[in-house]
Each structure stands twice: as C-alpha cells, then as structure tokens.
Design a protein around this motif. Structure first.
Motif, PDB file in Angstrom:
ATOM      1  N   GLN A 257       0.677  -1.220   0.061  1.00  0.00           N
ATOM      2  CA  GLN A 257       0.015  -0.006   0.081  1.00  0.00           C
ATOM      3  C   GLN A 257       0.887   1.279   0.012  1.00  0.00           C
ATOM      4  N   PRO A 258       1.774   1.460   0.950  1.00  0.00           N
ATOM      5  CA  PRO A 258       2.707   2.646   0.942  1.00  0.00           C
ATOM      6  C   PRO A 258       3.523   2.795  -0.292  1.00  0.00           C
ATOM      7  N   VAL A 259       4.075   1.724  -0.856  1.00  0.00           N
ATOM      8  CA  VAL A 259       4.563   1.460  -2.223  1.00  0.00           C
ATOM      9  C   VAL A 259       3.765   2.304  -3.285  1.00  0.00           C
ATOM     10  N   LEU A 260       2.620   1.741  -3.373  1.00  0.00           N
ATOM     11  CA  LEU A 260       1.555   2.342  -4.315  1.00  0.00           C
ATOM     12  C   LEU A 260       1.370   3.897  -4.206  1.00  0.00           C
ATOM     13  N   ALA A 261       1.233   4.273  -2.887  1.00  0.00           N
ATOM     14  CA  ALA A 261       0.890   5.384  -2.656  1.00  0.00           C
ATOM     15  C   ALA A 261       2.079   6.299  -3.109  1.00  0.00           C
ATOM     16  N   VAL A 262       3.086   5.855  -2.608  1.00  0.00           N
ATOM     17  CA  VAL A 262       4.409   6.571  -3.356  1.00  0.00           C
ATOM     18  C   VAL A 262       4.328   6.717  -4.634  1.00  0.00           C
ATOM     19  N   ILE A 263       4.261   5.819  -5.340  1.00  0.00           N
ATOM     20  CA  ILE A 263       4.295   5.764  -7.014  1.00  0.00           C
ATOM     21  C   ILE A 263       3.353   6.672  -7.562  1.00  0.00           C
ATOM     22  N   ILE A 264       1.981   6.670  -7.013  1.00  0.00           N
ATOM     23  CA  ILE A 264       0.890   7.639  -7.419  1.00  0.00           C
ATOM     24  C   ILE A 264       1.258   8.990  -6.973  1.00  0.00           C
ATOM     25  N   ALA A 265       1.690   9.227  -5.621  1.00  0.00           N
ATOM     26  CA  ALA A 265       1.978  10.487  -5.490  1.00  0.00           C
ATOM     27  C   ALA A 265       2.889  11.287  -6.390  1.00  0.00           C
ATOM     28  N   VAL A 266       4.187  10.285  -6.384  1.00  0.00           N
ATOM     29  CA  VAL A 266       4.981  10.956  -7.259  1.00  0.00           C
ATOM     30  C   VAL A 266       4.740  11.345  -8.769  1.00  0.00           C
ATOM     31  N   SER A 267       4.095  10.178  -9.412  1.00  0.00           N
ATOM     32  CA  SER A 267       3.587  10.297 -10.521  1.00  0.00           C
ATOM     33  C   SER A 267       2.774  11.523 -11.084  1.00  0.00           C
ATOM     34  N   LEU A 268       1.761  11.768  -9.956  1.00  0.00           N
ATOM     35  CA  LEU A 268       0.924  13.000 -10.277  1.00  0.00           C
ATOM     36  C   LEU A 268       1.296  14.236  -9.739  1.00  0.00           C
ATOM     37  N   GLY A 269       2.998  14.062  -9.198  1.00  0.00           N
ATOM     38  CA  GLY A 269       3.502  15.429  -8.874  1.00  0.00           C
ATOM     39  C   GLY A 269       2.966  15.980  -7.481  1.00  0.00           C
ATOM     40  N   LYS A 270       2.309  14.922  -6.695  1.00  0.00           N
ATOM     41  CA  LYS A 270       1.592  15.468  -5.226  1.00  0.00           C
ATOM     42  C   LYS A 270       2.736  15.405  -4.352  1.00  0.00           C
ATOM     43  N   ASP A 271       3.956  14.891  -4.580  1.00  0.00           N
ATOM     44  CA  ASP A 271       5.012  14.606  -3.342  1.00  0.00           C
ATOM     45  C   ASP A 271       6.014  14.267  -4.026  1.00  0.00           C
ATOM     46  N   THR A 272       7.248  14.338  -3.360  1.00  0.00           N
ATOM     47  CA  THR A 272       8.697  13.730  -3.831  1.00  0.00           C
ATOM     48  C   THR A 272       8.869  12.626  -2.672  1.00  0.00           C
ATOM     49  N   PHE A 273       9.886  11.614  -3.174  1.00  0.00           N
ATOM     50  CA  PHE A 273      10.201  10.581  -2.159  1.00  0.00           C
ATOM     51  C   PHE A 273      11.712  10.651  -2.218  1.00  0.00           C
ATOM     52  N   THR A 274      12.449  11.125  -1.071  1.00  0.00           N
ATOM     53  CA  THR A 274      13.811  11.394  -0.947  1.00  0.00           C
ATOM     54  C   THR A 274      14.421   9.977  -0.337  1.00  0.00           C
ATOM     55  N   VAL A 275      15.832  10.205  -0.248  1.00  0.00           N
ATOM     56  CA  VAL A 275      16.670   8.995   0.515  1.00  0.00           C
ATOM     57  C   VAL A 275      16.130   8.968   1.794  1.00  0.00           C
ATOM     58  N   THR A 276      15.854  10.055   2.558  1.00  0.00           N
ATOM     59  CA  THR A 276      15.861  10.353   3.820  1.00  0.00           C
ATOM     60  C   THR A 276      14.411   9.439   4.447  1.00  0.00           C
ATOM     61  N   LYS A 277      13.453   9.688   3.402  1.00  0.00           N
ATOM     62  CA  LYS A 277      12.050   9.071   3.610  1.00  0.00           C
ATOM     63  C   LYS A 277      12.367   7.566   3.401  1.00  0.00           C
ATOM     64  N   ALA A 278      13.102   7.055   2.448  1.00  0.00           N
ATOM     65  CA  ALA A 278      13.168   5.739   2.098  1.00  0.00           C
ATOM     66  C   ALA A 278      13.835   4.891   3.408  1.00  0.00           C
ATOM     67  N   LEU A 279      14.929   5.601   4.223  1.00  0.00           N
ATOM     68  CA  LEU A 279      15.622   5.176   5.160  1.00  0.00           C
ATOM     69  C   LEU A 279      14.605   4.983   6.524  1.00  0.00           C
ATOM     70  N   GLN A 280      13.682   5.987   6.694  1.00  0.00           N
ATOM     71  CA  GLN A 280      12.623   6.126   7.671  1.00  0.00           C
ATOM     72  C   GLN A 280      11.566   4.936   7.450  1.00  0.00           C
ATOM     73  N   ALA A 281      11.240   4.834   6.198  1.00  0.00           N
ATOM     74  CA  ALA A 281      10.339   3.820   5.657  1.00  0.00           C
ATOM     75  C   ALA A 281      10.807   2.331   6.019  1.00  0.00           C
ATOM     76  N   SER A 282      11.985   2.280   5.785  1.00  0.00           N
ATOM     77  CA  SER A 282      12.807   0.962   6.165  1.00  0.00           C
ATOM     78  C   SER A 282      12.714   0.524   7.342  1.00  0.00           C
ATOM     79  N   LEU A 283      12.640   1.601   8.500  1.00  0.00           N
ATOM     80  CA  LEU A 283      12.762   1.252   9.757  1.00  0.00           C
ATOM     81  C   LEU A 283      11.238   0.724  10.161  1.00  0.00           C
ATOM     82  N   ILE A 284      10.180   1.290   9.674  1.00  0.00           N
ATOM     83  CA  ILE A 284       8.863   0.976   9.853  1.00  0.00           C
ATOM     84  C   ILE A 284       8.662  -0.428   9.387  1.00  0.00           C
ATOM     85  N   PHE A 285       8.949  -0.617   7.875  1.00  0.00           N
ATOM     86  CA  PHE A 285       8.594  -1.687   7.319  1.00  0.00           C
ATOM     87  C   PHE A 285       9.377  -3.071   7.962  1.00  0.00           C
ATOM     88  N   ILE A 286      10.587  -2.627   8.620  1.00  0.00           N
ATOM     89  CA  ILE A 286      11.253  -3.993   9.142  1.00  0.00           C
ATOM     90  C   ILE A 286      10.827  -3.998  10.599  1.00  0.00           C
TER      91      ILE A 286
END
Length: 312
Positions: A257-286
C-alpha cells in the motif's frame, strides 16, 4: 488457480483504492472541501449503503448490553475518531508521509492485544515496536525546508495520522469479537450509524458549506470515489479476500500500500520521495515485519486480528 488469482486481484484492488486516496484527497482538500465536511459525506453515505445491505443480506441485530457497548466504541473509535484524524492529518501533511506512518497500525494491534487481551510481547516483537516507533518518530518530526504548502503544518499533520493509525489499531482488536459473532454487514451498519451520529455535529457546517453546483467534474468524481470506492468497494474486496488469503499473503499487501501510494503521489506530482524518507520507511517496514511474525509457541486460542490494508 482461478481462486488464487481472484484473491490477489481483490487484495490488490483494495490496496490500490486505499493508496490512490492519499493523492486524490489532496485535490479536494482544502480548496473545495474541508476535512470534517468530507468525512461527514463519506460516513453518511457508507452508513446508508451498509444499513441497506444489512437489511437485505443479513437481517439481524446486535443484541445484548456488552455487544451494544462494544459496537458503540467501535463506531466512536474506528469510524468517527479514525476518519476525523485521518483527513485532518492528510490535509496538513503529504501523501507519502501519511501512507508511511499509517503502516504502524499492526504495531498498535499488538500493543492493544497485550493490554486488552493479555497477549505476550516477545523480544522479537519488542524490537520491531522500537524500530517502527523510531521510523515513525523521524517522519513525524521531520520537516523539509520550504516543502510545506501555505497553511500546512507537517508535524501536526503527521501526529494526527499517527493518532489515526492508533485508533484504527485499537478498533481492529475490539471489533473482532463482533465480526466473529455477527454478519459483517450487521456490524458495519451499526458502527457506521454510530460514527455518523458522532461526526455530524463536527462536520455538518463544513459539509453544507461546499459549493456543490460549481464543483469541477474531477472533484465530484473524487468525492464519489471516496464515498463509494474507498469506503464500500474496498471493504467488500478486502473482506472477501481475507476469508481465502493466508496471514502471510495479507502481510505482503500491507507493505504494498505505501509503495503504491508513493508511486501514485510522485507520478501525479503531489509529493517527492527522498533518500531520507526511504530510510525512515525501511525502519517502519522492518519493525512491522518483526511484529507481524507470530511466535511459534503461540496457543491456538489466541485472538487473530487480520492486519488489513488501512481502511481510511
């Protein structure tokens, strides 16, 4: 094989509906509708549909003092508080932040089960809770310079989303006995009715203030999407799939779900996905992965709460 494909299609369909909501809601709020007004429309529409379905399909009532009290709590926590917090938070933060923070719901389920049901928290689950908590805290406290739009308060919005995830996690624990005892439509009809009664005093002014005659077609379609697809169709798909899917398969779609949300948000120009957010997301996923692993010695009588993709 055909049934397996249908299960995957149902789970993916529900997950995609939830994921798209993060970006579509940002089109509607706050320019065309404020959060409480949007919640009021959504819950009133769902209450109407589920009460009709309950009469046609189930034709039963929730009875007994304890079940009645439980259903009222579910409506207040899982519908009213959950929805008001989610849309208020999404109005103030970004789609990616909201989708990532909401994945902590399984953590809340485990904590609520420990407090309310006496379930044991193993060292592995405790580690998962800590990792996910750190990841969520970093997202909540983080603010990219100049990233917020005028009127946004990203930390406050993130905090609302965390409270929303907490409310939904508690709801999953307390609603399970009702779902096992009654038809799902019976339970949904009652809790959405309670939610509607609780939400209307907060949101009716914002709901009637919407300039309906002048709403663009796109905004109308997105509001209808939130009422019919997000609330009703996504639940029906989820409920059917969870009867046939294994816990492991359901867990996979939590992360999708968050992976799809990221793809949709970035493709529609609603948000940007940074390296920092990727690291934070990794902690939550683990963390969620460690918490979702059930102990081998767990007794069969322990309550199992399905970790549904977040039904916002």
């Amino acid at each position: 094989m055909k049934n397996s494909l249908r299960v995957h299609a149902a789970l993916f369909g529900a997950t995609f509906i939830y994921a798209a909501n993060y970006s579509l809601s940002k089109d509607v709020m706050p320019q065309y509708a404020l959060p409480f007004g949007l919640v009021t429309l959504r819950i009133l529409g769902a209450a109407l549909v589920f009460n009709i379905l309950s009469r046609v399909v189930a034709n039963e009532r929730i009875e007994g003092r304890s079940d009645t009290i439980r259903s009222i709590l579910c409506g207040l926590i899982g519908i009213a508080a959950n929805q008001l917090l989610f849309f208020s938070g999404l109005n103030l933060t970004s789609p990616i932040n909201a989708s990532l923070i909401q994945t902590v719901s399984p953590i809340v389920v485990v904590l609520a089960s420990a407090v309310l049901l006496g379930e044991k928290i193993t060292p592995m689950r405790a580690l998962g809770i800590v990792l996910a908590g750190v990841g969520a805290a970093l997202i909540i406290l983080g603010r990219a310079p100049g990233a917020a739009h005028p009127g946004q308060d990203t930390p406050l919005g993130n905090a609302f989303i965390l409270l929303n995830a907490t409310a939904f996690g508690i709801y999953l624990v307390i609603v399970t006995p009702l779902m096992r005892k009654y038809h799902p439509f019976t339970v949904l009809a009652r809790i959405f009715l309670v939610g509607a009664v609780a939400v209307v005093p907060f949101g009716w002014r914002q709901a009637v203030a919407i300039d309906y005659p002048h709403l663009p077609v796109l905004i109308w379609s997105e509001i209808i999407y939130m009422v019919l697809f997000l609330t009703i169709l996504a639940y029906l798909l989820n409920n059917w799939a969870l009867k046939h899917a294994s816990p492991a398969l359901t867990g996979v779609y939590i992360y999708l779900q968050p992976v799809l949300a990221v793809i949709i948000a970035v493709s529609l120009g609603k948000d940007t996905f940074t390296v920092t957010k990727a690291l934070q997301a990794s902690l939550i996923f683990i963390g969620v992965f460690l918490v979702s692993k059930r102990p081998k010695q767990q007794v069969a009588s322990t309550i199992e709460v399905p970790f549904e993709p977040i039904q916002d």
